[in-house]
Design an enzyme around this catalytic site. Structure first.
Site, PDB file in Angstrom:
ATOM      1  N   ASP A  15       0.468  10.868  -0.144  1.00 39.13           N
ATOM      2  CA  ASP A  15      -0.550  11.921  -0.047  1.00 39.13           C
ATOM      3  C   ASP A  15      -1.904  11.333   0.335  1.00 39.13           C
ATOM      4  OD1 ASP A  15      -0.839  10.582  -2.567  1.00 39.13           O
ATOM      5  OD2 ASP A  15      -2.032  12.258  -3.287  1.00 39.13           O
ATOM      6  N   GLU A  71      -3.165   8.647  -1.696  1.00 39.86           N
ATOM      7  CA  GLU A  71      -2.426   7.391  -1.515  1.00 39.86           C
ATOM      8  C   GLU A  71      -1.581   7.008  -2.720  1.00 39.86           C
ATOM      9  OE1 GLU A  71      -6.162   4.932  -0.353  1.00 39.86           O
ATOM     10  OE2 GLU A  71      -4.908   4.987   1.426  1.00 39.86           O
ATOM     11  N   GLU A  72      -1.105   8.002  -3.449  1.00 41.84           N
ATOM     12  CA  GLU A  72      -0.423   7.703  -4.712  1.00 41.84           C
ATOM     13  C   GLU A  72       1.000   8.231  -4.796  1.00 41.84           C
ATOM     14  OE1 GLU A  72      -4.390   7.877  -7.560  1.00 41.84           O
ATOM     15  OE2 GLU A  72      -3.222   9.692  -7.235  1.00 41.84           O
ATOM     16  N   TRP A  94       0.859  -1.189   0.000  1.00 41.34           N
ATOM     17  CA  TRP A  94       0.000   0.000   0.000  1.00 41.34           C
ATOM     18  C   TRP A  94       0.891   1.233   0.000  1.00 41.34           C
ATOM     19  CZ3 TRP A  94      -4.725  -0.656  -1.399  1.00 41.34           C
ATOM     20  CH2 TRP A  94      -5.647   0.382  -1.263  1.00 41.34           C
ATOM     21  N   GLU A 112     -18.599   7.481  -4.394  1.00 45.51           N
ATOM     22  CA  GLU A 112     -17.371   8.281  -4.352  1.00 45.51           C
ATOM     23  C   GLU A 112     -17.332   9.268  -5.519  1.00 45.51           C
ATOM     24  OE1 GLU A 112     -13.536   6.479  -5.660  1.00 45.51           O
ATOM     25  OE2 GLU A 112     -12.970   6.725  -3.556  1.00 45.51           O
TER      26      GLU A 112
HETATM   27  C1  NOJ Z   1      -5.998   4.097  -6.315  1.00 45.21           C
HETATM   28  C2  NOJ Z   1      -6.554   5.417  -5.995  1.00 45.21           C
HETATM   29  O1  NOJ Z   1      -6.005   6.423  -6.784  1.00 45.21           O
HETATM   30  C3  NOJ Z   1      -6.372   5.715  -4.554  1.00 45.21           C
HETATM   31  O2  NOJ Z   1      -6.752   7.001  -4.253  1.00 45.21           O
HETATM   32  C4  NOJ Z   1      -7.168   4.702  -3.782  1.00 45.21           C
HETATM   33  O3  NOJ Z   1      -7.021   4.931  -2.421  1.00 45.21           O
HETATM   34  C5  NOJ Z   1      -6.716   3.292  -4.133  1.00 45.21           C
HETATM   35  N1  NOJ Z   1      -6.645   3.084  -5.566  1.00 45.21           N
HETATM   36  C6  NOJ Z   1      -7.591   2.264  -3.471  1.00 45.21           C
HETATM   37  O4  NOJ Z   1      -8.845   2.237  -4.013  1.00 45.21           O
HETATM   38  C1  NOJ Z   2      -9.503   6.799  -2.028  1.00 47.40           C
HETATM   39  C2  NOJ Z   2      -9.091   8.169  -1.648  1.00 47.40           C
HETATM   40  O1  NOJ Z   2      -8.141   8.601  -2.558  1.00 47.40           O
HETATM   41  C3  NOJ Z   2      -8.546   8.221  -0.257  1.00 47.40           C
HETATM   42  O2  NOJ Z   2      -8.317   9.550   0.101  1.00 47.40           O
HETATM   43  C4  NOJ Z   2      -9.487   7.591   0.714  1.00 47.40           C
HETATM   44  O3  NOJ Z   2      -8.900   7.564   1.980  1.00 47.40           O
HETATM   45  C5  NOJ Z   2      -9.849   6.207   0.283  1.00 47.40           C
HETATM   46  N1  NOJ Z   2     -10.319   6.194  -1.065  1.00 47.40           N
HETATM   47  C6  NOJ Z   2     -10.938   5.613   1.164  1.00 47.40           C
HETATM   48  O4  NOJ Z   2     -12.106   6.365   1.035  1.00 47.40           O
END
Ligand code: NOJ
Ligand code: NOJ
Length: 527
Positions: free
Chosen positions: A244, A247-248, A172, A491
Site C-alpha cells: 500500500d 508501504e506496510e 522494502w 511529516e
Molecule cells: C515504516 C512506515 O510505516 C512506512 O510508512 C515508511 O515508509 C517506512 N517506515 C520508512 O520510513
Molecule cells: C512514509 C509514507 O508512509 C509513504 O507514503 C511515503 O511515500 C514515504 N514516507 C516517503 O515520504
C-alpha cells in the site's frame, strides 16, 4: 527478506535508527490554541492572512526539495536533475530518496501551477522541472531493480530510488503499484497543460521522433514512451496485490485502485489522441473491470470505504481520502468520477476517521475545537494515517497525526462545498444524512430530513455549504497550530505535545497543503 503473508503488516523501518524518545522540535508550537468562532471577522482575516503566507512558504519549501533549482538539492552533485526528494532528512529518518509516489504527487501540484499560468515567470522554471522530471522517470523506468526490469515491466513497481537515480536494493515493501499510475496521471496532465499553449503538438498524431512529446507517448512500444510504459504496467497488473502507499501491507488497496482507474481512463483518451486505437480499447476495457472492482471497497456493514480488502484493520484510513482526491479526474479529464470527495461514501469515511482521531490523540481532546460543545459533531482535528498505526516518524511505537492527512480532510470538505454550489441543491439520503447532520452546529441549526432535496436558496443548503467551508478551515487551523514559527512542516506532529515529528520539510506535506488551499479558494469563489 520476502514476507508474503497476505494480508500482512510488514514494518520497514529496520534500517532506520529507532529514536522514540527524541523528537526535539526546533521551535515550539502551541498544542492548545483554540479555534476561531466563525463570526469573528478580524480573526477570520488574520486566518486568511496566515493562509496566504503559508501558501507562499509551502511552495518555497516544496521547490527547495526539487532539482533543478531547489536549495536543499541544487549544490549536491549526487542528486540528478528531475529528482524530488521526499525530505532533506538523511537520518532519523532517512528520507533522502526519490519515492515514485511522492515525486509524482508533488510534480502534479507543480503541473497545476503551470497549467494555471503557462506564461508566467514561474512557469518557465516549472517547465524546466517538469521536463527534467519526465526525462528522469524514463531512466528510472529502465533501471533494473529488485522489483524487476523494464522488459518484464515489473521494474516499474519499484517504490523508491537513490537520489542519483540508481536502484535501492535493500529489503522494502515492494512492489507498490500506485507509483506508475500516479506518474502516468502527472505526465498526462502535463501533456494536456502543455498542449493548451502549444496546440498543434497534441493534435498532430505523429510528432517528430525526437520531440519531447514522442518521449511521453508513442504507440510503438517499448520505445521511449514513458506514459505508455506506465499504462501498460497498470493495465496488466492492477489485479495483482502490492504494498500500500504506507508501504506496510501487501494486498488490494483503495488508494492504489482509485488512481489506477483514473490513469486507465485518461490513458484511453491519450492513447486515442495519439492514434493508438488498440491500446485505447485495451485500457478502456481494463478500466471497466477496475471500476467494478473499486466499488467493492464500500463496506456496507461498517458504513465506510475500507482502505484494504480482506484486512483485519478497521479500514478507517487517510488513504481513502487520498484515493478520492487523487483519483478525481482533473479539468479536461471527462469521465464521471467514481467516489469523488463529495460522494456519500467518502464523506462517511471521513467522518469515521475524524471521530476516531478526535478521541485518539490528546492534542485533539485538550484543545476544544469549533464552537465549544462538540457531542458527535464533525470538527477539525489532527488526522493520522489510520487508527492502528505505530510508525512514530523515527521508528515504531505509536502513531501521530500527519500534516498531509489533516490537509486532505480540509480539501475533501472544500471540494464538497464547491460541488454543492455548482449543483445548486443538496439531496439527503440515508447514507449521507448523518454526515450532514454532524456538520451542522448544535443549536439554531435548521433540521435536516432524510430523502429531501434542498435548493440553493433554502436555509439548510446555505448552512451546509457554509459549514463545509468552516469545518474545512478548522482542519487547516490545526495545521496552523502545529507548523513551527517559520511555517515549516514535517511529516507528523506529536499526538501529545503538538511539536513537529518525523521527516523534516516533508515535500508531500507542503503539496497537500497547497492542494487544500487551492480547493479553499475555489470554494470561496462561489460566495
Ligand atoms: C515504516 C512506515 O510505516 C512506512 O510508512 C515508511 O515508509 C517506512 N517506515 C520508512 O520510513
Ligand atoms: C512514509 C509514507 O508512509 C509513504 O507514503 C511515503 O511515500 C514515504 N514516507 C516517503 O515520504
Amino acid at each position: 527478506m520476502r514476507l508474503r503473508l497476505f494480508p500482512s503488516i510488514y514494518f520497514l523501518c529496520f534500517s532506520v535508527p529507532y529514536s522514540f524518545a527524541f523528537s526535539i522540535p526546533s521551535v515550539p508550537s502551541f498544542a492548545a490554541a483554540k479555534h476561531l468562532p466563525h463570526n469573528q471577522e478580524p480573526l477570520r482575516e488574520a486566518f486568511d492572512g496566515w493562509i496566504d503566507r503559508e501558501e507562499r512558504i509551502s511552495l518555497d519549501r516544496l521547490l527547495a526539495n526539487v532539482k533543478p533549482g531547489g536549495a536543499n538539492v541544487q549544490g549536491n552533485k549526487d542528486v540528478v536533475d528531475g529528482t524530488v526528494i521526499a525530505s532533506p532528512s538523511k537520518e532519523a529518518p532517512d528520507y533522502w530518496y526519490q519515492w515514485v509516489r511522492d515525486a509524482a504527487i508533488t510534480t502534479n501540484t507543480l503541473v497545476d501551477l503551470y497549467a494555471d499560468s503557462p506564461s508566467s515567470q514561474l512557469s518557465s522554471s516549472l517547465q524546466n522541472i517538469l521536463t527534467a522530471y519526465a526525462r528522469l522517470q524514463a531512466d528510472l523506468q529502465r533501471t533494473p531493480n529488485p522489483s524487476g526490469t523494464f522488459n518484464d515491466l515489473q521494474g516499474l513497481g519499484e517504490p523508491k530510488f537513490y537520489v542519483n537515480g540508481s536502484a535501492f536494493t535493500d529489503s522494502w515493501g515492494r512492489p507498490q503499484r500506485d507509483g506508475p499510475a500516479l506518474r502516468a496521471i502527472t505526465l498526462m496532465r502535463y501533456l494536456r497543460a502543455y498542449n493548451a499553449s502549444h496546440p498543434t503538438l497534441w493534435s498532430s498524431a505523429s510528432p517528430g521522433p525526437e520531440s519531447f512529446y514522442s518521449m511521453l507517448y508513442t504507440a510503438e512500444f517499448p520505445a521511449r514512451s514513458i506514459i505508455k510504459a506506465d499504462l501498460e504496467y497498470v493495465s496488466h497488473f492492477w489485479n495483482h496485490t502490492s504494498f500500500d502507499l504506507w508501504e506496510e501491507v501487501d494486498g488490494m488497496h483503495f488508494f492504489t485502485a482509485m488512481i489506477q482507474l483514473r490513469a486507465l481512463r485518461e490513458g484511453t483518451h491519450v492513447a486515442r489522441a495519439f492514434g493508438d486505437e488498440g491500446a485505447a480499447r485495451w485500457y478502456s476495457e481494463q478500466a471497466g473491470y477496475l471500476e467494478r472492482f473499486v466499488r467493492r471497497f464500500w463496506n456496507k456493514d461498517k458504513g465506510r470505504l475500507v482502505a484494504t480488502l480482506w484486512s483485519r484493520r478497521s479500514g478507517l484510513d487517510c488513504a481513502v481520502l487520498l484515493g478520492s482526491l487523487h483519483g478525481l479526474p482533473a479539468a479536461g479529464e471527462q469521465e464521471e468520477p467514481v467516489f469523488p470527495p463529495w460522494a456519500d461514501e467518502v464523506l462517511d469515511s471521513l467522518m469515521g476517521l475524524a471521530r476516531d482521531m478526535g478521541k485518539r490523540f490528546p492534542i485533539n481532546t485538550l484543545a476544544p475545537r469549533g464552537d465549544g460543545d462538540s457531542g458527535n459533531r464533525l470538527e477539525g482535528v489532527g488526522i493520522g494515517r489510520y487508527p492502528e498505526d505505530v510508525y512514530d516518524g523515527y521508528g515504531t511505537s505509536v502513531g501521530h497525526p500527519w500534516f498531509l492527512c489533516t490537509s486532505s480532510a480540509a480539501e475533501i470538505l472544500y471540494r464538497t462545498a464547491s460541488h454543492l454550489s455548482a449543483t445548486g441543491s443538496l439531496t439527503t439520503t440515508p447514507l449521507n444524512v448523518d454526515f450532514y447532520a454532524a456538520l451542522l452546529p448544535p443549536s439554531s441549526s435548521p433540521d435536516l430530513f432524510v430523502n429531501t432535496t434542498y435548493a440553493a436558496a433554502e436555509e439548510p443548503f446555505k448552512t451546509v455549504v457554509e459549514r463545509l467551508r468552516h469545518v474545512g478551515d478548522e482542519f487547516l487551523e490545526v495545521v496552523k497550530t502545529h507548523v513551527d514559527s517559520e511555517g515549516s512542516m514535517s511529516e507528523q506532529f506529536d499526538r501529545e505535545t503538538g511539536f513537529l515529528r518525523g521527516a523534516t520539510d516533508l515535500t508531500w506535506s507542503y503539496g497537500a497543503f497547497l492542494q487544500a488551499v487551492k480547493a479553499r479558494n475555489k470554494a470561496a469563489g462561489w460566495l
